[in-house]
Design an enzyme around this catalytic site. Structure first.
Site, PDB file in Angstrom:
ATOM      1  N   GLY A  10     -11.915  -5.803   5.488  1.00 35.48           N
ATOM      2  CA  GLY A  10     -10.528  -5.708   5.912  1.00 35.48           C
ATOM      3  C   GLY A  10      -9.966  -4.311   5.760  1.00 35.48           C
ATOM      4  O   GLY A  10     -10.612  -3.412   5.210  1.00 35.48           O
ATOM      5  N   ARG A  37     -18.102 -14.193   8.359  1.00 38.24           N
ATOM      6  CA  ARG A  37     -17.966 -13.256   9.484  1.00 38.24           C
ATOM      7  C   ARG A  37     -18.334 -11.830   9.080  1.00 38.24           C
ATOM      8  O   ARG A  37     -18.844 -11.049   9.880  1.00 38.24           O
ATOM      9  CB  ARG A  37     -16.540 -13.302  10.019  1.00 38.24           C
ATOM     10  CG  ARG A  37     -16.320 -12.536  11.327  1.00 38.24           C
ATOM     11  CD  ARG A  37     -14.910 -12.700  11.860  1.00 38.24           C
ATOM     12  NE  ARG A  37     -13.901 -12.118  10.975  1.00 38.24           N
ATOM     13  CZ  ARG A  37     -13.040 -12.820  10.254  1.00 38.24           C
ATOM     14  NH1 ARG A  37     -13.070 -14.146  10.276  1.00 38.24           N
ATOM     15  NH2 ARG A  37     -12.152 -12.233   9.485  1.00 38.24           N
ATOM     16  N   ARG A  98       1.452 -13.407  -7.963  1.00 35.86           N
ATOM     17  CA  ARG A  98       2.437 -12.384  -8.327  1.00 35.86           C
ATOM     18  C   ARG A  98       3.569 -12.890  -9.207  1.00 35.86           C
ATOM     19  O   ARG A  98       4.015 -12.193 -10.108  1.00 35.86           O
ATOM     20  CB  ARG A  98       3.024 -11.748  -7.047  1.00 35.86           C
ATOM     21  CG  ARG A  98       2.052 -10.834  -6.328  1.00 35.86           C
ATOM     22  CD  ARG A  98       2.634 -10.347  -5.019  1.00 35.86           C
ATOM     23  NE  ARG A  98       1.667  -9.556  -4.258  1.00 35.86           N
ATOM     24  CZ  ARG A  98       1.743  -9.329  -2.958  1.00 35.86           C
ATOM     25  NH1 ARG A  98       2.745  -9.862  -2.249  1.00 35.86           N
ATOM     26  NH2 ARG A  98       0.837  -8.596  -2.353  1.00 35.86           N
ATOM     27  N   CYS A 128       3.479  -4.448  -0.715  1.00 35.59           N
ATOM     28  CA  CYS A 128       3.477  -3.014  -0.414  1.00 35.59           C
ATOM     29  C   CYS A 128       4.876  -2.403  -0.405  1.00 35.59           C
ATOM     30  O   CYS A 128       5.105  -1.322  -0.959  1.00 35.59           O
ATOM     31  CB  CYS A 128       2.771  -2.763   0.915  1.00 35.59           C
ATOM     32  SG  CYS A 128       3.431  -3.696   2.309  1.00 35.59           S
ATOM     33  N   GLN A 155       8.469  -1.514   8.967  1.00 37.67           N
ATOM     34  CA  GLN A 155       7.090  -1.722   8.574  1.00 37.67           C
ATOM     35  C   GLN A 155       6.121  -1.609   9.745  1.00 37.67           C
ATOM     36  O   GLN A 155       6.270  -2.276  10.771  1.00 37.67           O
ATOM     37  CB  GLN A 155       6.960  -3.072   7.870  1.00 37.67           C
ATOM     38  CG  GLN A 155       7.778  -3.108   6.581  1.00 37.67           C
ATOM     39  CD  GLN A 155       7.713  -4.423   5.829  1.00 37.67           C
ATOM     40  OE1 GLN A 155       8.728  -4.895   5.323  1.00 37.67           O
ATOM     41  NE2 GLN A 155       6.538  -5.023   5.730  1.00 37.67           N
ATOM     42  N   GLY A 159       0.656  -3.189   8.284  1.00 40.14           N
ATOM     43  CA  GLY A 159       1.023  -4.143   7.252  1.00 40.14           C
ATOM     44  C   GLY A 159       0.485  -5.535   7.532  1.00 40.14           C
ATOM     45  O   GLY A 159       0.372  -6.365   6.616  1.00 40.14           O
ATOM     46  N   LYS A 212      10.205 -11.554  -1.511  1.00 36.48           N
ATOM     47  CA  LYS A 212       9.244 -10.867  -2.388  1.00 36.48           C
ATOM     48  C   LYS A 212       9.889  -9.629  -3.002  1.00 36.48           C
ATOM     49  O   LYS A 212       9.719  -9.349  -4.192  1.00 36.48           O
ATOM     50  CB  LYS A 212       8.002 -10.442  -1.596  1.00 36.48           C
ATOM     51  CG  LYS A 212       7.055 -11.566  -1.216  1.00 36.48           C
ATOM     52  CD  LYS A 212       5.931 -11.012  -0.340  1.00 36.48           C
ATOM     53  CE  LYS A 212       5.043 -12.112   0.208  1.00 36.48           C
ATOM     54  NZ  LYS A 212       4.019 -11.575   1.150  1.00 36.48           N
ATOM     55  N   HIS A 240       4.751   2.649   6.043  1.00 33.02           N
ATOM     56  CA  HIS A 240       6.050   1.974   6.085  1.00 33.02           C
ATOM     57  C   HIS A 240       7.160   2.944   5.707  1.00 33.02           C
ATOM     58  O   HIS A 240       6.945   3.894   4.946  1.00 33.02           O
ATOM     59  CB  HIS A 240       6.092   0.801   5.096  1.00 33.02           C
ATOM     60  CG  HIS A 240       5.250  -0.372   5.487  1.00 33.02           C
ATOM     61  ND1 HIS A 240       4.612  -0.483   6.696  1.00 33.02           N
ATOM     62  CD2 HIS A 240       4.950  -1.509   4.800  1.00 33.02           C
ATOM     63  CE1 HIS A 240       3.955  -1.641   6.740  1.00 33.02           C
ATOM     64  NE2 HIS A 240       4.143  -2.272   5.603  1.00 33.02           N
TER      65      HIS A 240
END
Length: 336
Positions: A10, A37, A98, A128, A155, A159, A212, A240
């Site tokens: 990723g 994958r 978190r 982030c 953003q 992201g 968040k 961002h």
């Protein structure tokens, strides 16, 4: 020192590879894990070819010291026990843990010591946008307690991951060719557009992304600060931006703020409006620090200050922050 990256293929996983190499992280062996994958893909780390192994339940993490995970909340929850049961420290980039009381949420410039108290051997990497904001807020909090925050985020496509970046590029090509834009990763076409929604809507009308920022800021800063956010997806590729208004217990002058930011850890002052010098995402991709400009008094609040910040959310907003946590643990002799 044996380190694992979970979600190696990723955008953040690839950034982990770059950041570990850039910072000459003191590891002896690096192991890559991924989905069906991704399994079998090969990546180079410091001239050595590494093959992504299939992430599966079992004892693959038995000899791992630190696991840097970025494969989504579902994967983190499913494999947390496998990763930590033999003593590996899991530094998780997802939203899975978190807000758990027994999992520290850490930005090293703000609350590094929280990483030392980890009952489940899991440390959470914040969102982030939160990371980038609190790095700057921490420098100003030292001048006067911050009571309220209003923030609008701008953003980038990154992201939403590597596939989202590719989709934005594809959309621009399609629109310029007179074709209908492909829309899979976003709610609408992002090219030539802005979308005032990131993540799902909550019952209070805010999105999950916006909440968040409210909840994570309080946990990281050990503060009762109230944060009201508006998160917007914009058609830039990477990095961002945020427009931030804060209210402090006493007025902070622009001069005080500039000095605190110039001397702050992990931040750079870029504030010369007379020379048209201010942070912009186009020019700050790949940078470690958060850049701050347009610092001025809030005309609507005598105790208010407003400023603009830009940071690479794949780097400082994800991979770099996690690696910095690992470096802190090593410095504190928390890792063999």
């Amino acid at each position: 020192m044996k380190v694992a990256i979970v979600g190696a293929s990723g955008a953040v996983g690839q950034e982990f590879l770059r950041v570990l190499a850039e910072r000459n992280f003191p590891l002896d062996e690096l192991v890559l894990f991924g989905s069906e994958r991704s399994a079998g893909k090969k990546y180079t780390y410091k001239g050595k070819e590494l093959t992504v192994q299939l992430l599966k339940h079992g004892d693959d993490f038995k000899d791992i010291d630190i696991a840097l995970t970025s494969a989504g909340a579902g994967v983190s929850k499913e494999y947390a026990e496998d990763i930590t049961k033999y003593g590996a420290i899991m530094i998780d980039n997802s939203s899975a843990f978190r807000m758990d009381n027994d999992v520290p949420l850490v930005v090293p410039e703000c609350n590094a010591a929280d990483a030392l108290n980890r009952p489940r051997n899991i440390i959470a990497n914040p969102n982030c946008t939160t990371i980038m904001m609190v790095v700057v807020l921490q420098a100003l909090e030292r001048l006067s307690h911050i009571k309220r925050i209003h923030v609008a985020t701008y953003q980038a496509a990154s992201g939403a991951g590597a596939a989202a970046m590719a989709e934005l590029e594809q959309q621009y090509r399609e629109v310029l060719a007179g074709k209908e834009a492909t829309v899979k990763k976003f709610q609408y076409q992002l090219a030539y557009n802005v979308i005032p929604q990131i993540d799902v809507f909550m019952d209070n009308g805010y999105t999950k992304e916006e909440m968040k920022m409210f909840n994570e800021t309080r946990k990281i800063m050990h503060s009762d600060v109230a944060c009201s956010a508006m998160c917007v997806r914009v058609p830039s590729l990477r990095s961002h931006s945020e427009s931030v208004w804060i209210e402090t217990e006493r007025p902070i002058s622009v001069e005080e703020a500039r000095k605190a930011i110039a001397e702050g850890e992990g931040i750079q002052l870029m504030d010369e409006p007379e020379n048209k010098k201010y942070p912009m995402p186009l020019f700050l991709a790949g940078k470690d620090d958060v850049y701050v400009g347009r610092i001025r008094k809030d005309l609507a609040n005598p105790n208010g200050l407003t400023f603009w910040l830009v940071g690479d959310q794949i780097k400082k907003g994800a991979a770099l922050n996690a690696v910095q946590i690992a470096e802190y643990l090593i410095a504190q002799k928390q890792v063999k």
